[in-house]
Design a protein around this motif. Structure first.
Motif, mmCIF file in Angstrom:
data_model
loop_
_atom_site.group_PDB
_atom_site.id
_atom_site.type_symbol
_atom_site.label_atom_id
_atom_site.label_comp_id
_atom_site.label_asym_id
_atom_site.label_seq_id
_atom_site.Cartn_x
_atom_site.Cartn_y
_atom_site.Cartn_z
ATOM 1 N N VAL A 32 0.859 -1.177 0.000
ATOM 2 C CA VAL A 32 0.000 0.000 0.000
ATOM 3 C C VAL A 32 0.897 1.229 0.000
ATOM 4 O O VAL A 32 1.807 1.348 0.832
ATOM 5 N N VAL A 33 0.651 2.117 -0.955
ATOM 6 C CA VAL A 33 1.383 3.377 -1.025
ATOM 7 C C VAL A 33 0.443 4.468 -0.522
ATOM 8 O O VAL A 33 -0.548 4.792 -1.185
ATOM 9 N N LEU A 34 0.737 4.981 0.644
ATOM 10 C CA LEU A 34 -0.078 6.031 1.242
ATOM 11 C C LEU A 34 0.237 7.364 0.577
ATOM 12 O O LEU A 34 1.406 7.678 0.348
ATOM 13 N N ALA A 35 -0.798 8.141 0.280
ATOM 14 C CA ALA A 35 -0.630 9.421 -0.428
ATOM 15 C C ALA A 35 0.111 9.172 -1.737
ATOM 16 O O ALA A 35 1.067 9.849 -2.076
ATOM 17 N N GLY A 36 -0.368 8.201 -2.480
ATOM 18 C CA GLY A 36 0.349 7.699 -3.647
ATOM 19 C C GLY A 36 0.127 8.417 -4.957
ATOM 20 O O GLY A 36 0.532 7.908 -5.997
ATOM 21 N N SER A 59 -5.332 7.980 -1.836
ATOM 22 C CA SER A 59 -5.406 9.434 -1.963
ATOM 23 C C SER A 59 -6.577 9.913 -1.117
ATOM 24 O O SER A 59 -7.460 9.123 -0.763
ATOM 25 N N ARG A 60 -6.589 11.216 -0.845
ATOM 26 C CA ARG A 60 -7.736 11.765 -0.106
ATOM 27 C C ARG A 60 -9.014 11.671 -0.924
ATOM 28 O O ARG A 60 -10.102 11.636 -0.365
ATOM 29 N N GLU A 84 -9.739 5.439 -1.901
ATOM 30 C CA GLU A 84 -9.897 6.720 -1.218
ATOM 31 C C GLU A 84 -9.616 6.511 0.264
ATOM 32 O O GLU A 84 -10.165 5.597 0.882
ATOM 33 N N ALA A 85 -8.746 7.346 0.808
ATOM 34 C CA ALA A 85 -8.404 7.248 2.226
ATOM 35 C C ALA A 85 -8.102 8.653 2.738
ATOM 36 O O ALA A 85 -6.954 9.091 2.743
ATOM 37 N N ALA A 86 -9.142 9.344 3.155
ATOM 38 C CA ALA A 86 -9.025 10.761 3.499
ATOM 39 C C ALA A 86 -8.506 11.018 4.911
ATOM 40 O O ALA A 86 -8.108 12.129 5.218
ATOM 41 N N ALA A 94 -7.142 0.543 4.675
ATOM 42 C CA ALA A 94 -6.511 0.188 3.395
ATOM 43 C C ALA A 94 -5.365 -0.804 3.584
ATOM 44 O O ALA A 94 -4.967 -1.477 2.637
ATOM 45 N N LEU A 95 -4.850 -0.914 4.794
ATOM 46 C CA LEU A 95 -3.724 -1.817 5.066
ATOM 47 C C LEU A 95 -4.144 -3.265 5.252
ATOM 48 O O LEU A 95 -3.289 -4.134 5.412
ATOM 49 N N ASP A 96 -5.427 -3.537 5.230
ATOM 50 C CA ASP A 96 -5.917 -4.893 5.453
ATOM 51 C C ASP A 96 -5.236 -5.876 4.507
ATOM 52 O O ASP A 96 -5.335 -5.752 3.289
#
Length: 143
Positions: A32-36, A59-60, A84-86, A94-96
């Motif tokens: 998972v790439v956060l703020a990708g 992304s937000r 989407e992960a605001a 999202a890390l599941d």
């Protein structure tokens, strides 16, 4: 992809460190790439996918995440999922099932709280491209 202010170098160094920590291969891992959606995140997502990982970028907004994933698929033929992960709670969801987490957010922006990853059952490796405190992943230190 042209190097946008060192983005290639930053992403490549992070992915290389992750591969080394994983024993040399990222194949078959879920990343998972956060703020990708920024330059570092897109490059990290691409490199992780090229290394054989199943990649999701966040992304937000869903549209920005989908646009970034579509650009990677169109240009390089690699499939990357978009989520989407605001907020921290959405990014934690999202890390599941993920083994790899690459944080690529803006300087001094918290992306993930320590409580969301420290006792996570599947996470093996974290990388944070943010070198300006506070780091993107709470509870990690700079090397």
């Amino acid at each position: 992809m042209l190097d946008s202010n060192g983005s290639n170098t930053t992403a490549a160094a992070g992915v290389a460190c992750m591969a080394r920590s994983a024993g040399g291969s990222l194949a078959g891992k879920r990343a998972v790439v956060l703020a990708g959606t920024g330059p570092v995140g897109r490059r990290a997502a691409l490199m992780l996918a090229r290394e054989g990982a199943s990649v999701t970028l966040t992304s937000r907004t869903l549209q920005r995440a989908q646009d970034a994933a579509a650009a990677i698929e169109q240009r390089f033929g690699l499939t990357v999922a978009a989520v989407e992960a605001a907020d921290c709670a959405a990014r934690a969801r999202a890390l599941d099932g993920a083994q790899l987490v690459f944080a690529s957010g803006a300087a001094s922006r918290l992306l993930l709280e320590a409580a969301h990853w420290q006792d996570h059952p599947t996470i093996e490796i974290l990388a944070d491209a943010n070198a300006t405190p506070p780091l993107g992943i709470d509870g990690v230190d700079m090397m």
